[in-house]
Design an enzyme around this catalytic site. Sequence first.
Site, mmCIF file in Angstrom:
data_model
loop_
_atom_site.group_PDB
_atom_site.id
_atom_site.type_symbol
_atom_site.label_atom_id
_atom_site.label_comp_id
_atom_site.label_asym_id
_atom_site.label_seq_id
_atom_site.Cartn_x
_atom_site.Cartn_y
_atom_site.Cartn_z
ATOM 1 N N TYR A 89 0.845 -1.193 0.000
ATOM 2 C CA TYR A 89 0.000 0.000 0.000
ATOM 3 C C TYR A 89 0.882 1.244 0.000
ATOM 4 O O TYR A 89 0.598 2.226 -0.691
ATOM 5 C CB TYR A 89 -0.901 0.014 1.245
ATOM 6 C CG TYR A 89 -1.792 -1.193 1.331
ATOM 7 C CD1 TYR A 89 -3.002 -1.222 0.651
ATOM 8 C CD2 TYR A 89 -1.425 -2.304 2.071
ATOM 9 C CE1 TYR A 89 -3.822 -2.329 0.716
ATOM 10 C CE2 TYR A 89 -2.242 -3.418 2.153
ATOM 11 C CZ TYR A 89 -3.435 -3.434 1.476
ATOM 12 O OH TYR A 89 -4.243 -4.533 1.530
ATOM 13 N N ASN A 110 -12.706 -1.967 -4.789
ATOM 14 C CA ASN A 110 -12.500 -2.645 -6.061
ATOM 15 C C ASN A 110 -13.638 -3.618 -6.351
ATOM 16 O O ASN A 110 -13.836 -4.556 -5.603
ATOM 17 C CB ASN A 110 -11.157 -3.405 -5.992
ATOM 18 C CG ASN A 110 -10.960 -4.297 -7.188
ATOM 19 O OD1 ASN A 110 -11.613 -4.136 -8.210
ATOM 20 N ND2 ASN A 110 -10.056 -5.244 -7.050
ATOM 21 N N CYS A 118 -5.977 -7.020 -6.835
ATOM 22 C CA CYS A 118 -5.766 -6.316 -5.586
ATOM 23 C C CYS A 118 -5.153 -7.255 -4.555
ATOM 24 O O CYS A 118 -4.632 -6.811 -3.543
ATOM 25 C CB CYS A 118 -7.079 -5.738 -5.056
ATOM 26 S SG CYS A 118 -8.340 -6.968 -4.754
ATOM 27 N N HIS A 119 -5.194 -8.545 -4.822
ATOM 28 C CA HIS A 119 -4.607 -9.490 -3.867
ATOM 29 C C HIS A 119 -3.077 -9.448 -3.913
ATOM 30 O O HIS A 119 -2.420 -10.022 -3.073
ATOM 31 C CB HIS A 119 -5.118 -10.896 -4.162
ATOM 32 C CG HIS A 119 -4.815 -11.369 -5.554
ATOM 33 N ND1 HIS A 119 -5.639 -11.052 -6.636
ATOM 34 C CD2 HIS A 119 -3.810 -12.082 -6.050
ATOM 35 C CE1 HIS A 119 -5.117 -11.584 -7.723
ATOM 36 N NE2 HIS A 119 -4.003 -12.205 -7.414
ATOM 37 N N GLU A 144 -0.372 -18.175 -7.372
ATOM 38 C CA GLU A 144 0.657 -17.465 -8.122
ATOM 39 C C GLU A 144 2.061 -17.744 -7.591
ATOM 40 O O GLU A 144 3.035 -17.155 -8.048
ATOM 41 C CB GLU A 144 0.368 -15.961 -8.093
ATOM 42 C CG GLU A 144 -0.972 -15.622 -8.722
ATOM 43 C CD GLU A 144 -1.131 -14.118 -8.943
ATOM 44 O OE1 GLU A 144 -0.144 -13.404 -8.803
ATOM 45 O OE2 GLU A 144 -2.262 -13.692 -9.247
#
Length: 150
Positions: A89, A110, A118-119, A144
Amino acid sequence: MFVVPWKFPVKVSMRGNVITKVEFLKGKEKTIARRPKSGVAAALYDNMLAYFSGERISFNRYEVELRSAFLRRVLGEVRKIGYGETTTYGELAKKLETSPRAVGQALKANPAPVVIPCHRVLAKRGLGGFSQGLDVKRELLRIEGIDLIT
DNA sequence: TATAGTTGGAATT
DNA sequence: AATTCCAACTATA
């Protein structure tokens, strides 16, 4: 509107070719997964299935409906984050010349998680929050190949 | 307009 | 390690 089957089924709402909402059902609601026949929705459905099975998919070509200019600014920056990469952030705030808290708010607002990753935005220490539940966030990061330290 | 609440972060104790 | 302050933005009244 359609639902993609997964550990947490994903409900996607669209208007035309524009995504208006993405949410995880987590077994609370019962919705039958069904595949759109054609068009952007069908492509998105296939991409999501592939993504959840571990393929490096980018959703950047899909259009998402965003209300405010601020939201577009922040989420636009978020979409630049590559697969398997993360930021914080604070980093985003610095880049956008705003405050980390405001960034957090934008991410919470979002409408389309996953499509807008956003993750991949974490708190500087630990793993911030997630409007759809932290368990979902962890699972997405795991897909991921991102390891969480805490 | 005023105020409180945010997916944060840094400073201070 | 716990508490306090800060900052930019949004939702609500």
